[in-house]
Design a protein around this motif. Structure first.
Motif: not given
Length: 205
Positions: A16-22
């Motif tokens: 979730l964190t990585r994709q939200a930043l992307e």
């Protein structure tokens, strides 16, 4: 969009964190040990120490939050009750939107999952009760609960879709789905809400 991610150091929380930043979101990532939130640093990422069994820490971290996405699960060795404690702490902070991670075959999706899945999940005992109680609290507050099938590896599905319980394909066992796909579906819901107050089922295709 500014999102807060609960249990950001877990497998789904990291996705979730990585994709939200992307996606260009501003992210507040919560974990008992923020150093375990192993995603690249970003000026749009803030790591915060917070524990669901310490409601005051959750209240401070969620102050003013618009959208909260939870990757909270039950870690090996944890006492039952973490999910219920987490849902109460989050809801008591009154965020704008809550998108919660559940499990297909529990609570509202038990009937749709079929007898074989329900029988297997009964072995969870107190953990099952914890999941059902937490999900019910989030749904009653108007949040969205994602009930996914068993997790698998792999990237987000480019053909993913999210459906309601009445549209879920009937299978003997639920189809496996990657954590990355589930995370992507939850973020899709954050961007375009469709299942407020309902159980949502992410599908890879």
């Amino acid at each position: 969009m500014h999102v807060t991610i609960l249990a950001a150091s877990g497998a789904v929380g990291l996705a979730l964190t990585r994709q939200a930043l992307e996606r260009g979101f501003t992210v507040t990532a919560l974990a008992r040990t923020p150093a375990r939130i192993t995603v690249p640093d970003s000026p749009r990422l803030t790591r915060v120490a917070a524990d669901v069994r310490d409601p005051a820490s959750i209240a401070r971290a969620l102050h003013g939050s618009e959208v909260v996405l939870s990757g909270l699960g039950v870690a090996k060795g944890d006492k039952p009750g973490a999910l219920t404690a987490g849902s109460r702490a989050v809801l008591d902070a009154h965020p704008g939107t809550v998108i919660w991670l559940g499990a297909y075959g529990t609570g509202p999706s038990a009937q749709a999952a079929g007898l074989a899945t329900r029988t297997l999940l009964k072995a969870m005992g107190a953990e099952l009760t914890d999941k059902v109680t937490a999900d019910a609290a989030v749904l009653a507050a108007g949040g969205t609960v994602f009930h996914s099938g068993p997790f698998a590896g792999g990237p987000p599905s480019t053909t993913r879709r999210t459906v309601g319980l009445d549209e879920t394909p009937r299978r003997f066992f639920p189809a496996r789905i990657s954590r990355e796909t589930v995370a992507a579906a939850m973020l899709d819901e954050a961007e375009t809400p469709r299942f407020s107050g309902r159980v949502a089922v992410p599908l890879a295709a």
